[in-house]
Scaffold this motif. Structure first.
Motif, PDB file in Angstrom:
ATOM      1  N   ILE A 119       0.845  -1.208   0.000  1.00 19.33           N
ATOM      2  CA  ILE A 119       0.000   0.000   0.000  1.00 19.33           C
ATOM      3  C   ILE A 119       0.871   1.245   0.000  1.00 19.33           C
ATOM      4  CG2 ILE A 119      -2.003  -1.027   1.122  1.00 19.33           C
ATOM      5  CD1 ILE A 119      -1.094   0.457   3.702  1.00 19.33           C
ATOM      6  N   GLU A 120       2.170   1.049   0.271  1.00 19.10           N
ATOM      7  CA  GLU A 120       3.088   2.186   0.306  1.00 19.10           C
ATOM      8  C   GLU A 120       4.466   1.694  -0.083  1.00 19.10           C
ATOM      9  OE1 GLU A 120       6.218   4.662   1.843  1.00 19.10           O
ATOM     10  OE2 GLU A 120       5.733   2.752   2.760  1.00 19.10           O
ATOM     11  N   VAL A 121       5.131   2.433  -0.962  1.00 14.62           N
ATOM     12  CA  VAL A 121       6.502   2.108  -1.367  1.00 14.62           C
ATOM     13  C   VAL A 121       7.302   3.401  -1.400  1.00 14.62           C
ATOM     14  CG1 VAL A 121       7.964   1.325  -3.283  1.00 14.62           C
ATOM     15  CG2 VAL A 121       5.881   0.067  -2.734  1.00 14.62           C
ATOM     16  N   SER A 122       8.508   3.364  -0.852  1.00 11.45           N
ATOM     17  CA  SER A 122       9.379   4.534  -0.964  1.00 11.45           C
ATOM     18  C   SER A 122      10.816   4.073  -1.190  1.00 11.45           C
ATOM     19  CB  SER A 122       9.276   5.428   0.278  1.00 11.45           C
ATOM     20  OG  SER A 122       9.622   4.724   1.441  1.00 11.45           O
ATOM     21  N   THR A 123      11.615   4.992  -1.683  1.00  5.76           N
ATOM     22  CA  THR A 123      13.022   4.707  -1.949  1.00  5.76           C
ATOM     23  C   THR A 123      13.880   5.579  -1.046  1.00  5.76           C
ATOM     24  OG1 THR A 123      12.475   4.274  -4.263  1.00  5.76           O
ATOM     25  CG2 THR A 123      14.801   4.596  -3.744  1.00  5.76           C
ATOM     26  N   VAL A 124      14.804   4.952  -0.328  1.00 10.03           N
ATOM     27  CA  VAL A 124      15.741   5.676   0.533  1.00 10.03           C
ATOM     28  C   VAL A 124      17.141   5.155   0.241  1.00 10.03           C
ATOM     29  CG1 VAL A 124      16.410   6.214   2.916  1.00 10.03           C
ATOM     30  CG2 VAL A 124      13.992   5.920   2.350  1.00 10.03           C
ATOM     31  N   ASN A 125      18.048   6.063  -0.102  1.00  9.09           N
ATOM     32  CA  ASN A 125      19.430   5.683  -0.424  1.00  9.09           C
ATOM     33  C   ASN A 125      19.492   4.501  -1.405  1.00  9.09           C
ATOM     34  OD1 ASN A 125      20.401   7.711   1.214  1.00  9.09           O
ATOM     35  ND2 ASN A 125      20.598   6.391   2.998  1.00  9.09           N
ATOM     36  N   ASP A 126      18.702   4.574  -2.469  1.00  6.78           N
ATOM     37  CA  ASP A 126      18.666   3.572  -3.547  1.00  6.78           C
ATOM     38  C   ASP A 126      18.089   2.212  -3.139  1.00  6.78           C
ATOM     39  OD1 ASP A 126      19.889   5.485  -5.194  1.00  6.78           O
ATOM     40  OD2 ASP A 126      21.885   4.862  -4.523  1.00  6.78           O
ATOM     41  N   HIS A 127      17.458   2.122  -1.982  1.00 10.44           N
ATOM     42  CA  HIS A 127      16.826   0.873  -1.552  1.00 10.44           C
ATOM     43  C   HIS A 127      15.315   1.089  -1.438  1.00 10.44           C
ATOM     44  CE1 HIS A 127      20.671  -0.999  -0.819  1.00 10.44           C
ATOM     45  NE2 HIS A 127      21.031   0.003  -0.040  1.00 10.44           N
ATOM     46  N   LEU A 128      14.563   0.060  -1.791  1.00 16.45           N
ATOM     47  CA  LEU A 128      13.102   0.132  -1.732  1.00 16.45           C
ATOM     48  C   LEU A 128      12.587  -0.313  -0.363  1.00 16.45           C
ATOM     49  CD1 LEU A 128      12.415  -1.461  -5.213  1.00 16.45           C
ATOM     50  CD2 LEU A 128      11.883   0.902  -4.564  1.00 16.45           C
ATOM     51  N   TYR A 129      11.511   0.338   0.082  1.00 15.79           N
ATOM     52  CA  TYR A 129      10.837  -0.008   1.336  1.00 15.79           C
ATOM     53  C   TYR A 129       9.341  -0.068   1.046  1.00 15.79           C
ATOM     54  CZ  TYR A 129      15.142   1.263   3.804  1.00 15.79           C
ATOM     55  OH  TYR A 129      16.434   1.321   4.242  1.00 15.79           O
ATOM     56  N   GLY A 130       8.645  -1.012   1.655  1.00 17.95           N
ATOM     57  CA  GLY A 130       7.212  -1.102   1.419  1.00 17.95           C
ATOM     58  C   GLY A 130       6.458  -1.747   2.570  1.00 17.95           C
ATOM     59  N   ILE A 131       5.153  -1.464   2.624  1.00 16.80           N
ATOM     60  CA  ILE A 131       4.258  -2.033   3.637  1.00 16.80           C
ATOM     61  C   ILE A 131       3.174  -2.804   2.905  1.00 16.80           C
ATOM     62  CG2 ILE A 131       2.659  -1.518   5.524  1.00 16.80           C
ATOM     63  CD1 ILE A 131       3.984   1.361   5.366  1.00 16.80           C
ATOM     64  N   LYS A 132       2.919  -4.020   3.368  1.00 15.20           N
ATOM     65  CA  LYS A 132       1.873  -4.839   2.738  1.00 15.20           C
ATOM     66  C   LYS A 132       0.536  -4.660   3.462  1.00 15.20           C
ATOM     67  CE  LYS A 132       4.702  -8.455   0.645  1.00 15.20           C
ATOM     68  NZ  LYS A 132       4.884  -9.898   0.510  1.00 15.20           N
ATOM     69  N   SER A 133      -0.496  -4.490   2.680  1.00 13.16           N
ATOM     70  CA  SER A 133      -1.851  -4.353   3.218  1.00 13.16           C
ATOM     71  C   SER A 133      -2.239  -5.585   4.040  1.00 13.16           C
ATOM     72  CB  SER A 133      -2.834  -4.162   2.071  1.00 13.16           C
ATOM     73  OG  SER A 133      -4.131  -3.982   2.556  1.00 13.16           O
ATOM     74  N   SER A 134      -1.834  -6.765   3.572  1.00 13.59           N
ATOM     75  CA  SER A 134      -2.189  -8.008   4.281  1.00 13.59           C
ATOM     76  C   SER A 134      -1.564  -8.052   5.675  1.00 13.59           C
ATOM     77  CB  SER A 134      -1.744  -9.230   3.466  1.00 13.59           C
ATOM     78  OG  SER A 134      -0.343  -9.184   3.248  1.00 13.59           O
ATOM     79  N   ASP A 135      -0.380  -7.439   5.837  1.00 14.90           N
ATOM     80  CA  ASP A 135       0.270  -7.403   7.155  1.00 14.90           C
ATOM     81  C   ASP A 135      -0.494  -6.497   8.118  1.00 14.90           C
ATOM     82  OD1 ASP A 135       2.173  -9.085   6.138  1.00 14.90           O
ATOM     83  OD2 ASP A 135       3.780  -7.593   6.041  1.00 14.90           O
ATOM     84  N   ILE A 136      -1.010  -5.383   7.583  1.00 16.50           N
ATOM     85  CA  ILE A 136      -1.811  -4.480   8.423  1.00 16.50           C
ATOM     86  C   ILE A 136      -3.059  -5.213   8.910  1.00 16.50           C
ATOM     87  CG2 ILE A 136      -3.314  -2.425   8.323  1.00 16.50           C
ATOM     88  CD1 ILE A 136      -1.125  -1.029   6.748  1.00 16.50           C
ATOM     89  N   GLU A 137      -3.726  -5.894   7.994  1.00 15.80           N
ATOM     90  CA  GLU A 137      -4.942  -6.638   8.344  1.00 15.80           C
ATOM     91  C   GLU A 137      -4.636  -7.719   9.380  1.00 15.80           C
ATOM     92  OE1 GLU A 137      -8.636  -8.958   6.160  1.00 15.80           O
ATOM     93  OE2 GLU A 137      -7.078  -8.014   4.940  1.00 15.80           O
ATOM     94  N   PHE A 138      -3.555  -8.472   9.160  1.00 11.20           N
ATOM     95  CA  PHE A 138      -3.187  -9.548  10.070  1.00 11.20           C
ATOM     96  C   PHE A 138      -2.880  -9.015  11.478  1.00 11.20           C
ATOM     97  CE2 PHE A 138       0.082 -12.227  12.096  1.00 11.20           C
ATOM     98  CZ  PHE A 138      -0.639 -13.413  12.213  1.00 11.20           C
TER      99      PHE A 138
END
Length: 195
Positions: free
Chosen positions: A73-92
């Protein structure tokens, strides 16, 4: 996207790298019985980090596959690395606990605020620039990495005006104590103040 039920809250800890937001978040979350949603990243773990506890460390190919599948549901790039949050993890995590918390950069915090509006409480944890420099050296960050993070310090600090609560993390015990009392107002756990 997960639809929040009554009284479910998302607490987002943000602030400059090295300010101690992770430690503060974990200690407050533990005291209040909240579960953490852990982000995914393509960066390699630091020596002190553990997969599944600090981040889910995955390859760029795995990240791309999950992203193509609409899992984040969210992706960002910091110092050339990707970071993300999964919707299924929030639900769980909401199934495990009535409220959850995440530790995110300002872009992730902003995205969650747009998605979940007033159900997201943004907590800004910061420290003075020289304190951050000392902490980064102490945690084994290279000079190059530290200066990359510090080059963004002013932009990170400017984001505090967008947050609901701001804490300068000088003394960890005091920060956690004050923060826990603040968050308890949202959760109505009625913690006993033994002062």
């Amino acid at each position: 996207m997960y639809a929040l039920k009554d009284k479910e809250m998302i607490f987002v800890f943000t602030g400059p790298h090295g300010a101690g937001r992770k430690t503060v978040a974990e200690m407050s979350g533990s005291t209040l019985g909240m579960k953490q949603v852990i982000s995914y990243t393509t960066r390699p773990p630091k020596a002190t980090e553990e997969d599944g506890q600090d981040y889910h460390f995955i390859s760029p190919a795995q990240f791309a596959q999950a992203q193509a599948g609409g899992e984040f549901i969210e992706v960002s790039t910091v110092n050339d690395h990707l970071y993300g949050i999964k919707s299924s993890d929030i639900e769980f995590m909401f199934q495990q606990s009535g409220s959850i918390y995440l530790i995110l950069n300002r872009f992730g915090a902003e995205t969650l605020k747009k998605l979940y509006s007033d159900r997201v409480v943004q907590i800004f944890i910061y420290a003075q620039r020289d304190t951050l420099e000392e902490r980064m050296k102490g945690s084994g960050d290279s000079e190059e990495i530290a200066s990359k993070y510090l080059s963004d310090y002013e932009n990170e600090l400017a984001y505090r005006d967008h947050c609901d609560h701001i804490f300068e993390n000088v003394d960890l015990a005091h920060t956690v104590f004050d923060l826990t009392k603040t968050l308890d107002q949202y959760l109505n756990r009625n913690l006993v103040d033994l002062d």
